[in-house]
Design a protein around this motif. Structure first.
Motif, PDB file in Angstrom:
ATOM      1  N   ARG A  60       0.907   3.938  -3.220  1.00  0.00           N
ATOM      2  CA  ARG A  60       0.536   5.526  -3.332  1.00  0.00           C
ATOM      3  C   ARG A  60       1.254   6.594  -3.553  1.00  0.00           C
ATOM      4  O   ARG A  60       1.489   7.550  -4.241  1.00  0.00           O
ATOM      5  CB  ARG A  60       0.059   5.578  -1.030  1.00  0.00           C
ATOM      6  CG  ARG A  60      -1.164   4.726  -1.373  1.00  0.00           C
ATOM      7  CD  ARG A  60      -1.347   5.212   0.517  1.00  0.00           C
ATOM      8  NE  ARG A  60      -1.622   6.642   0.711  1.00  0.00           N
ATOM      9  CZ  ARG A  60      -2.680   7.181   1.028  1.00  0.00           C
ATOM     10  NH1 ARG A  60      -4.010   6.638   0.381  1.00  0.00           N
ATOM     11  NH2 ARG A  60      -2.605   8.837   0.722  1.00  0.00           N
ATOM     12  N   ASP A  92      -7.183   5.349  -1.644  1.00  0.00           N
ATOM     13  CA  ASP A  92      -6.529   4.490  -2.146  1.00  0.00           C
ATOM     14  C   ASP A  92      -7.491   4.532  -3.440  1.00  0.00           C
ATOM     15  O   ASP A  92      -8.186   4.489  -3.820  1.00  0.00           O
ATOM     16  CB  ASP A  92      -6.090   3.642  -1.947  1.00  0.00           C
ATOM     17  CG  ASP A  92      -5.170   3.412  -0.349  1.00  0.00           C
ATOM     18  OD1 ASP A  92      -4.257   4.527  -0.682  1.00  0.00           O
ATOM     19  OD2 ASP A  92      -5.372   2.381  -0.014  1.00  0.00           O
ATOM     20  N   THR A 140       1.037  -1.153   0.387  1.00  0.00           N
ATOM     21  CA  THR A 140       0.648   0.082   0.054  1.00  0.00           C
ATOM     22  C   THR A 140       0.833   1.295  -0.159  1.00  0.00           C
ATOM     23  O   THR A 140       0.372   2.457  -0.873  1.00  0.00           O
ATOM     24  CB  THR A 140      -1.151  -0.023   1.406  1.00  0.00           C
ATOM     25  OG1 THR A 140      -2.171  -1.008   1.058  1.00  0.00           O
ATOM     26  CG2 THR A 140      -1.645   1.206   1.607  1.00  0.00           C
TER      27      THR A 140
END
Length: 326
Positions: free
Chosen positions: A260, A271, A256
């Protein structure tokens, strides 16, 4: 009254009304058999559905484009085309310094094509992927080999067949499929006759996983699947294999953070991708199958109640007929 006398009286009463006795016993047997069958079907369906997910292992993560709720599917599952995942994301996720628990990263695109060889043709699905596919998914080759990194990055016109595709195209001819030239054509592809591809391998039968028959797939180099057949530049899914199940949660956080940064998502913004592990899929499917089992159990209970009311009615009629005698 002695027990023996009660039994003799009961048997005499049952034999006196053979048809009624037979119908009552039949109703009881059908009701019990129906409950057992429905419960067995529910348990079997749950086992089958969960088996489709757990077959690939518990250390795989799936990254899909588009944001989803915690328990809901990504929006692309409803036919919305989202282009937020790219090949650059795959390169970023292969950074071992930032993702120490990731063993392999495999991109993928899927579509439907018409496959022809000589006078034979069939409609099939394909998976556009790269040479890391054998590192993520366990399988064995029936003939030949899977394409390597040089063939995949060089845009070589090669293809690996699922066992059922190979059987339908070449099974009756007795020809070894390895080395043969087939043509694949998407419904939107303008190239006459389709793209010629040389068969370099056939995967051994392995059944279905995630409700898709793996034996009915073609496996193409990613560049061919993306650009020449689908005419796209984005990815539909990225599959990540982590070292073990205990590393899943940490790897989700690392993935993640990397995505990002790659997508330049500012703090506080949502997201534009979804990371799911096998446990999430198992939990969602367990909720669905448990609800289905509960529904089937309720239907069986209703059947038993209806059958019980029918038997009670017969008993009341019997007692009413013998009231004077009693």
């Amino acid at each position: 009254m002695a027990v023996g006398n009660v039994l003799r009286l009961t048997i005499r009463g049952l034999l006196a009304r053979r048809a009624r006795t037979a119908l009552t016993m039949l109703g009881i047997m059908i009701g019990v058999a129906g409950v057992i069958t429905i419960m067995s079907l529910g348990a079997g369906a749950q086992s089958l559905i969960l088996g489709q997910v757990t077959k690939l292992g518990s250390n795989l993560l799936s990254i899909q484009p588009g944001k989803s709720t915690e328990n809901g599917p990504p929006v692309q599952a409803f036919g919305v085309v989202i282009t937020t995942l790219t090949n650059q994301d795959v390169d970023a996720l292969r950074n071992q310094a930032r993702l120490p628990h990731v063993m392999a990263v495999n991109p993928g695109v899927q579509g439907n094509v018409t496959v022809t060889w000589g006078s034979r043709s069939l409609d099939s699905s394909f998976l556009g992927t790269d040479a890391t596919y054998p590192q993520v998914v366990n399988f064995s080759m029936q003939r030949g080999r899977f394409f390597d990194q040089q063939q995949e990055q060089g845009g070589a016109n090669v293809v690996v067949l699922g066992s059922s595709v190979s059987e339908e195209l070449f099974g009756r001819s007795g020809v070894d499929p390895v080395g043969q030239i087939i043509r694949v054509k998407d419904s939107q592809q303008s190239e006459a006759g389709g793209t010629p591809l040389r068969v370099i391998g056939v995967i051994a039968p392995r059944g279905s996983s995630f409700f898709q028959n793996q034996d009915a797939l073609l496996f193409l180099p990613l560049q061919i699947g993306q650009e020449r057949i689908l005419g796209i530049r984005h990815l539909q899914v990225i599959t990540v294999k982590v070292r073990d199940a205990s590393s899943v949660d940490q790897s989700i956080g690392d993935i993640t953070a990397v995505l990002r940064q790659t997508h330049r998502i500012q703090p506080g913004e949502e997201d534009d991708f979804t990371v799911r592990n096998q446990a999430d899929a198992i939990n969602i499917l367990s909720m669905i199958t448990n609800a289905m089992s509960l529904f089937l159990t309720a239907m069986a209970a209703i059947s038993l109640i209806v059958g019980g009311i029918g038997i009670l009615n017969i008993m009341l009629v019997t007692v009413a007929e013998r009231t004077r005698e009693i």
